[in-house]
Write a protein that holds these residues in place. Structure first.
Motif, PDB file in Angstrom:
ATOM      1  N   MET A 164       0.838  -1.193   0.000  1.00 11.36           N
ATOM      2  CA  MET A 164       0.000   0.000   0.000  1.00 11.36           C
ATOM      3  C   MET A 164       0.879   1.251   0.000  1.00 11.36           C
ATOM      4  O   MET A 164       1.798   1.388   0.807  1.00 11.36           O
ATOM      5  N   HIS A 165       0.581   2.189  -0.903  1.00 15.07           N
ATOM      6  CA  HIS A 165       1.361   3.419  -1.024  1.00 15.07           C
ATOM      7  C   HIS A 165       0.430   4.620  -0.950  1.00 15.07           C
ATOM      8  O   HIS A 165      -0.706   4.565  -1.415  1.00 15.07           O
ATOM      9  N   GLY A 166       0.912   5.708  -0.381  1.00 21.47           N
ATOM     10  CA  GLY A 166       0.111   6.913  -0.286  1.00 21.47           C
ATOM     11  C   GLY A 166      -0.229   7.264   1.149  1.00 21.47           C
ATOM     12  O   GLY A 166      -0.040   6.463   2.072  1.00 21.47           O
ATOM     13  N   ALA A 178      -3.906  -5.327   9.411  1.00 23.85           N
ATOM     14  CA  ALA A 178      -4.785  -6.375   9.936  1.00 23.85           C
ATOM     15  C   ALA A 178      -5.424  -7.204   8.819  1.00 23.85           C
ATOM     16  O   ALA A 178      -5.785  -8.366   9.031  1.00 23.85           O
ATOM     17  N   VAL A 179      -5.543  -6.618   7.628  1.00 25.17           N
ATOM     18  CA  VAL A 179      -6.119  -7.357   6.498  1.00 25.17           C
ATOM     19  C   VAL A 179      -5.040  -7.740   5.486  1.00 25.17           C
ATOM     20  O   VAL A 179      -5.345  -8.130   4.354  1.00 25.17           O
ATOM     21  N   GLY A 180      -3.774  -7.605   5.874  1.00 22.03           N
ATOM     22  CA  GLY A 180      -2.674  -8.049   5.018  1.00 22.03           C
ATOM     23  C   GLY A 180      -2.159  -7.030   4.043  1.00 22.03           C
ATOM     24  O   GLY A 180      -1.361  -7.366   3.150  1.00 22.03           O
ATOM     25  N   ALA A 181      -2.604  -5.768   4.155  1.00 21.19           N
ATOM     26  CA  ALA A 181      -2.108  -4.708   3.273  1.00 21.19           C
ATOM     27  C   ALA A 181      -0.860  -4.100   3.905  1.00 21.19           C
ATOM     28  O   ALA A 181      -0.919  -3.561   5.007  1.00 21.19           O
ATOM     29  N   ARG A 182       0.260  -4.199   3.233  1.00 22.45           N
ATOM     30  CA  ARG A 182       1.539  -3.793   3.801  1.00 22.45           C
ATOM     31  C   ARG A 182       1.911  -2.386   3.312  1.00 22.45           C
ATOM     32  O   ARG A 182       2.150  -2.171   2.134  1.00 22.45           O
ATOM     33  N   GLY A 183       1.991  -1.438   4.239  1.00 21.91           N
ATOM     34  CA  GLY A 183       2.342  -0.071   3.882  1.00 21.91           C
ATOM     35  C   GLY A 183       3.825   0.059   3.593  1.00 21.91           C
ATOM     36  O   GLY A 183       4.655  -0.571   4.252  1.00 21.91           O
ATOM     37  N   ASP A 184       4.164   0.862   2.595  1.00 18.42           N
ATOM     38  CA  ASP A 184       5.562   1.138   2.263  1.00 18.42           C
ATOM     39  C   ASP A 184       5.987   2.404   3.006  1.00 18.42           C
ATOM     40  O   ASP A 184       5.462   3.479   2.746  1.00 18.42           O
TER      41      ASP A 184
END
Length: 236
Positions: A164-166, A178-184
């Motif tokens: 996830m970006h932004g 928690a839902v598996g979205a990995r922030g950069d």
């Protein structure tokens, strides 16, 4: 190619970009970006005037204008789009729209290319920014930067389990994880910027593809409501 890029989906920003030939990358000649998200109407026109002066370019010398059409808040988008349309009319040049989230996607792809990560097989990713109401505007892209899904608006829990970006990634980091979205971390606070929007537009045009119209992508109804007594017959 010489273009003016404008985006007001978050903060107000503008940039003048040049691409001498199709086999060379675009170059930012001048740009500005505010840090505020509620001063678009006050800063945009003076900012554009200043950057054109800095670049030594008259508006009539431009080949066109590209403007971010959202998603974003109503007032901000209206300021940017109305300004772009007005300048295009006055200068007699075409005006095109670009989805604002594409600007961050361009930043991601550029960083991947600089780091050699695209060749290493980095996969799909998402771009997300604040939509208020505890929601996010988001879009999904392939490893090559092609749009797969979106733009959409929803809570963090509805987003795909992808990098996830932004600015949305920084705003709701724990909920996304928690839902598996990995922030950069390098892009956790990134907002759409006109310079990146313009570079994306030049890339699209260089491929012989068309840009969008200047119709705004609001995605949901305005918060502004008509007062109740104005809806019906006036009381006697």
């Amino acid at each position: 190619m010489l273009i003016l890029a404008i985006d007001t989906s978050a903060a107000a920003s503008a940039a003048v970009l040049s691409q001498p030939s199709t086999d060379r990358p675009s170059e930012v000649l001048a740009s500005f970006e505010t840090t505020e998200t509620n001063t678009h109407s006050e800063v945009l026109a003076p900012g554009i005037d200043s950057l054109l002066t800095e670049a030594g370019i008259a508006g009539t010398e431009l080949d066109g204008i590209v403007v971010g059409v959202g998603p974003g808040p109503f007032t901000g988008l209206r300021v940017g789009i109305a300004t772009a349309r007005t300048l295009g009319f006055v200068w007699g040049i075409p005006v095109h729209g670009v989805m604002s989230l594409d600007a961050i996607a361009w930043d991601v792809m550029s960083e991947r290319e600089r780091g050699g990560r695209a060749a290493a097989g980095d996969g799909e990713f998402c771009v997300a920014i604040d939509a208020r109401r505890k929601e996010l505007y988001w879009a999904r892209y392939t490893a090559a930067g092609e749009l797969v899904d979106g733009p959409q608006v929803g809570t963090a829990e509805t987003l795909p389990a992808l990098p996830m970006h932004g600015a949305g990634a920084g705003l709701y980091a724990e909920r996304l994880e928690a839902v598996g979205a990995r922030g950069d971390p390098g892009f956790a606070e990134r907002r759409p910027a006109a310079a990146s929007l313009g570079a994306w537009a030049i890339r699209v045009l260089g491929r012989g593809q068309e840009l969008l119209s200047t119709t705004p992508l609001y995605l949901r109804e305005s918060d502004a409501k008509v007062p109740r007594q104005m809806k019906g017959t006036p009381a006697s």
